[in-house]
Scaffold this motif. Structure first.
Motif, PDB file in Angstrom:
ATOM      1  N   LEU A 112       0.825  -1.205   0.000  1.00  0.00           N
ATOM      2  CA  LEU A 112       0.000   0.000   0.000  1.00  0.00           C
ATOM      3  C   LEU A 112       0.863   1.261   0.000  1.00  0.00           C
ATOM      4  CD1 LEU A 112      -2.749  -1.165   2.496  1.00  0.00           C
ATOM      5  CD2 LEU A 112      -3.094  -0.630   0.088  1.00  0.00           C
ATOM      6  N   SER A 113       2.028   1.209   0.624  1.00  0.00           N
ATOM      7  CA  SER A 113       2.938   2.364   0.601  1.00  0.00           C
ATOM      8  C   SER A 113       3.379   2.679  -0.822  1.00  0.00           C
ATOM      9  CB  SER A 113       4.160   2.089   1.480  1.00  0.00           C
ATOM     10  OG  SER A 113       3.776   1.916   2.832  1.00  0.00           O
ATOM     11  N   VAL A 114       3.639   1.632  -1.601  1.00  0.00           N
ATOM     12  CA  VAL A 114       4.008   1.826  -3.006  1.00  0.00           C
ATOM     13  C   VAL A 114       2.861   2.486  -3.771  1.00  0.00           C
ATOM     14  CG1 VAL A 114       4.594   0.649  -5.160  1.00  0.00           C
ATOM     15  CG2 VAL A 114       5.647  -0.090  -3.014  1.00  0.00           C
ATOM     16  N   LEU A 115       1.625   2.011  -3.529  1.00  0.00           N
ATOM     17  CA  LEU A 115       0.463   2.592  -4.214  1.00  0.00           C
ATOM     18  C   LEU A 115       0.248   4.042  -3.806  1.00  0.00           C
ATOM     19  CD1 LEU A 115      -2.081  -0.379  -4.042  1.00  0.00           C
ATOM     20  CD2 LEU A 115      -0.898   0.478  -6.058  1.00  0.00           C
ATOM     21  N   LEU A 116       0.417   4.333  -2.520  1.00  0.00           N
ATOM     22  CA  LEU A 116       0.265   5.713  -2.054  1.00  0.00           C
ATOM     23  C   LEU A 116       1.271   6.637  -2.732  1.00  0.00           C
ATOM     24  CD1 LEU A 116      -0.269   5.103   1.763  1.00  0.00           C
ATOM     25  CD2 LEU A 116      -1.883   6.254   0.249  1.00  0.00           C
ATOM     26  N   SER A 117       2.507   6.165  -2.833  1.00  0.00           N
ATOM     27  CA  SER A 117       3.552   6.977  -3.468  1.00  0.00           C
ATOM     28  C   SER A 117       3.289   7.139  -4.957  1.00  0.00           C
ATOM     29  CB  SER A 117       4.917   6.323  -3.238  1.00  0.00           C
ATOM     30  OG  SER A 117       5.934   7.036  -3.895  1.00  0.00           O
ATOM     31  N   TYR A 118       2.881   6.065  -5.611  1.00  0.00           N
ATOM     32  CA  TYR A 118       2.659   6.101  -7.056  1.00  0.00           C
ATOM     33  C   TYR A 118       1.528   7.064  -7.417  1.00  0.00           C
ATOM     34  CZ  TYR A 118       1.580   4.513 -11.799  1.00  0.00           C
ATOM     35  OH  TYR A 118       1.331   4.457 -13.154  1.00  0.00           O
ATOM     36  N   HIS A 119       0.454   7.028  -6.644  1.00  0.00           N
ATOM     37  CA  HIS A 119      -0.708   7.873  -6.938  1.00  0.00           C
ATOM     38  C   HIS A 119      -0.629   9.226  -6.226  1.00  0.00           C
ATOM     39  CE1 HIS A 119      -2.969   4.867  -9.187  1.00  0.00           C
ATOM     40  NE2 HIS A 119      -2.634   3.977  -8.279  1.00  0.00           N
ATOM     41  N   ASN A 120       0.472   9.444  -5.483  1.00  0.00           N
ATOM     42  CA  ASN A 120       0.674  10.720  -4.792  1.00  0.00           C
ATOM     43  C   ASN A 120      -0.501  11.053  -3.873  1.00  0.00           C
ATOM     44  OD1 ASN A 120       2.168  13.004  -4.156  1.00  0.00           O
ATOM     45  ND2 ASN A 120       1.210  14.247  -5.765  1.00  0.00           N
ATOM     46  N   LEU A 121      -0.920  10.074  -3.083  1.00  0.00           N
ATOM     47  CA  LEU A 121      -2.047  10.242  -2.165  1.00  0.00           C
ATOM     48  C   LEU A 121      -1.536  10.702  -0.805  1.00  0.00           C
ATOM     49  CD1 LEU A 121      -4.039   7.001  -3.059  1.00  0.00           C
ATOM     50  CD2 LEU A 121      -4.589   9.337  -3.743  1.00  0.00           C
ATOM     51  N   THR A 122      -2.353  11.496  -0.127  1.00  0.00           N
ATOM     52  CA  THR A 122      -1.972  12.018   1.179  1.00  0.00           C
ATOM     53  C   THR A 122      -2.446  11.092   2.294  1.00  0.00           C
ATOM     54  OG1 THR A 122      -2.213  13.866   2.706  1.00  0.00           O
ATOM     55  CG2 THR A 122      -4.095  13.392   1.288  1.00  0.00           C
ATOM     56  N   LEU A 123      -1.673  11.061   3.375  1.00  0.00           N
ATOM     57  CA  LEU A 123      -2.062  10.292   4.556  1.00  0.00           C
ATOM     58  C   LEU A 123      -2.640  11.183   5.654  1.00  0.00           C
ATOM     59  CD1 LEU A 123       0.885   7.741   4.963  1.00  0.00           C
ATOM     60  CD2 LEU A 123      -1.484   7.244   4.358  1.00  0.00           C
ATOM     61  N   TRP A 124      -2.593  12.490   5.453  1.00  0.00           N
ATOM     62  CA  TRP A 124      -3.022  13.401   6.516  1.00  0.00           C
ATOM     63  C   TRP A 124      -4.135  14.330   6.065  1.00  0.00           C
ATOM     64  CZ3 TRP A 124      -0.525  10.988  10.081  1.00  0.00           C
ATOM     65  CH2 TRP A 124       0.764  10.511   9.856  1.00  0.00           C
ATOM     66  N   ASN A 125      -4.018  14.861   4.878  1.00  0.00           N
ATOM     67  CA  ASN A 125      -4.941  15.894   4.432  1.00  0.00           C
ATOM     68  C   ASN A 125      -6.129  15.285   3.682  1.00  0.00           C
ATOM     69  OD1 ASN A 125      -6.030  18.405   3.917  1.00  0.00           O
ATOM     70  ND2 ASN A 125      -4.749  18.776   2.122  1.00  0.00           N
ATOM     71  N   PHE A 126      -7.059  14.695   4.436  1.00  0.00           N
ATOM     72  CA  PHE A 126      -8.279  14.175   3.833  1.00  0.00           C
ATOM     73  C   PHE A 126      -9.446  14.438   4.789  1.00  0.00           C
ATOM     74  CE2 PHE A 126      -6.208  10.697   6.086  1.00  0.00           C
ATOM     75  CZ  PHE A 126      -7.234  10.193   6.891  1.00  0.00           C
ATOM     76  N   SER A 127     -10.639  14.420   4.255  1.00  0.00           N
ATOM     77  CA  SER A 127     -11.823  14.740   5.050  1.00  0.00           C
ATOM     78  C   SER A 127     -12.327  13.514   5.814  1.00  0.00           C
ATOM     79  CB  SER A 127     -12.930  15.283   4.141  1.00  0.00           C
ATOM     80  OG  SER A 127     -13.281  14.316   3.169  1.00  0.00           O
ATOM     81  N   MET A 128     -13.273  13.749   6.717  1.00  0.00           N
ATOM     82  CA  MET A 128     -13.993  12.698   7.441  1.00  0.00           C
ATOM     83  C   MET A 128     -13.037  11.778   8.216  1.00  0.00           C
ATOM     84  SD  MET A 128     -16.866  11.761   4.542  1.00  0.00           S
ATOM     85  CE  MET A 128     -18.050  11.116   5.723  1.00  0.00           C
ATOM     86  N   LYS A 129     -12.084  12.359   8.914  1.00  0.00           N
ATOM     87  CA  LYS A 129     -11.085  11.570   9.637  1.00  0.00           C
ATOM     88  C   LYS A 129     -11.717  10.699  10.716  1.00  0.00           C
ATOM     89  CE  LYS A 129      -7.005  14.534   8.942  1.00  0.00           C
ATOM     90  NZ  LYS A 129      -7.598  15.475   7.987  1.00  0.00           N
ATOM     91  N   LYS A 130     -12.721  11.219  11.403  1.00  0.00           N
ATOM     92  CA  LYS A 130     -13.368  10.430  12.457  1.00  0.00           C
ATOM     93  C   LYS A 130     -14.094   9.222  11.869  1.00  0.00           C
ATOM     94  CE  LYS A 130     -13.960  14.270  15.715  1.00  0.00           C
ATOM     95  NZ  LYS A 130     -14.930  15.098  16.480  1.00  0.00           N
ATOM     96  N   TRP A 131     -14.713   9.418  10.715  1.00  0.00           N
ATOM     97  CA  TRP A 131     -15.392   8.307  10.053  1.00  0.00           C
ATOM     98  C   TRP A 131     -14.378   7.253   9.608  1.00  0.00           C
ATOM     99  CZ3 TRP A 131     -20.674   7.573   9.099  1.00  0.00           C
ATOM    100  CH2 TRP A 131     -21.499   8.630   9.496  1.00  0.00           C
TER     101      TRP A 131
END
Length: 350
Positions: free
Chosen positions: A100-119
């Motif tokens: 999943l780390s490879v996929l996150l890096s490849y798609h340039n996805l953020t681990l912090w800046n996203f909505s609905m964190k509590k959900w």
């Protein structure tokens, strides 16, 4: 009508001119509003979802993929049944984390800046709780009892969705739900239905797989809520992190920390990590196209596919009741697929 007062050349007379109201030169199209909503730049409104057959079939295809990889994963767990559960969770979770780390890096996805964190946090916690309760159930209960009780998850999902988000029951949903539960019971043959007293366990043990079913069903509803806002890779990543942490805690409790021997066992754990990765992404993605109750019902395919693998690979004899159970589960799945075809093609909803 708009009244305009105009002054004559000599400045002494006025006249009233009636004129039609002006038409807006640049009307706002609903597609513009939809685009703004999709990109988070407009106010939310009840925009009609894409009802094409291709889009609505994606959920079914993705859920069937989840069942296939879950069957592979379960077969590996069965083959490595002597390996401690905590270490199994840790090692397969680490491989999942890396993929999943490879996929996150490849798609340039953020681990912090996203909505609905509590959900997202609630979704991840419920999914891991369900996995832990499910694992404990298969270790401490007869396999038939554990399977039958865990796969009551579609019932919990449907009831919770009806109470809290107003999701209505349809004829097809009820049929698929009942046929799925009946099929699982015929395949797994739980002792509380088929009166097998050879393995007695305390009655309260059976609350654990029911907790797994409740947690799993609720997590599906949470995922449906966040599916259009948060990437499925991000959700899966945090689930893998919590899985590893849970595996560490489990290993500390068991007091055993063996590493798998070189060879087939390690390769199978790599495959298991791939299955976790693919299964979680497909599941989280499927809930963008399919409702939580329907997706939960389709998870009953796990039992049917597992039965096929047991007969084809592990040489388990195919009993008549088990075959009938697999047929019932398939019938529920086919009924859901046909209902979507009728809904899209003829506008008839069952």
């Amino acid at each position: 009508m708009i009244q305009l007062e105009t002054e004559l050349d000599d400045g002494t007379l006025t006249e009233t001119v009636e004129k039609e109201s002006c038409v807006i030169a640049n009307p706002i199209h609903t597609s513009d509003i939809t685009d703004k909503i999709d990109h988070g730049t407009g106010n939310e409104s009840n925009v009609a979802p894409d009802r094409s057959l291709l889009t609505r079939s994606k959920g079914i295809v993705l859920m069937m993929s989840v069942s296939v990889v879950a069957t592979v994963q379960g077969s590996i767990a069965f083959y490595l049944s002597t390996f401690p559960t905590g270490m199994f969770l840790i090692i397969s979770g680490i491989y999942t984390f890396l993929f999943l780390s490879v996929l996150l890096s490849y798609h340039n996805l953020t681990l912090w800046n996203f909505s609905m964190k509590k959900w997202v946090a609630s979704r991840v916690a419920l999914a891991v709780l369900a996995a832990v309760c499910k694992t404990w159930s298969f270790q401490n209960l007869p396999i038939g009892d554990a399977s039958a009780l865990v796969f009551t998850a579609p019932l919990f999902t449907s009831v919770i969705a009806r109470i809290f988000i107003g999701r209505k029951f349809t004829i097809v949903t009820v049929f698929a739900l009942l046929s799925g539960i009946a099929g699982v019971c015929l395949i797994t043959k739980p002792s509380f239905i088929f009166k097998d007293n050879t393995s007695e366990v305390p009655g309260y043990y059976k609350l654990v797989p029911l907790l797994a079913a409740l947690s799993l069903g609720t997590s599906f509803i949470f995922q449906e809520k966040i599916s259009s806002k948060v990437s499925p890779v991000t959700v899966s990543f945090y689930t893998a992190v919590l899985q590893v942490a849970t595996g560490i805690g489990w290993s500390v409790y068991e007091g055993v920390y063996p590493l798998p021997e070189c060879g087939l066992a390690r390769y199978l754990l790599v495959v298991c990590g791939l299955c976790y990765t693919a299964g979680r992404i497909c599941l989280n993605r499927a809930l963008k196209y399919e409702s939580a109750p329907t997706a939960s019902i389709l998870r009953n395919l796990d039992t049917a596919f597992a039965f096929i693998v047991q007969v084809a690979i592990f040489d388990k004899p195919a009993e008549t009741l088990s075959v009938l159970g697999a047929v019932l589960i398939m019938m529920g799945t086919v009924s859901i697929a046909l209902s979507k075809i009728f809904d899209v093609t003829f506008g008839i909803e069952f």
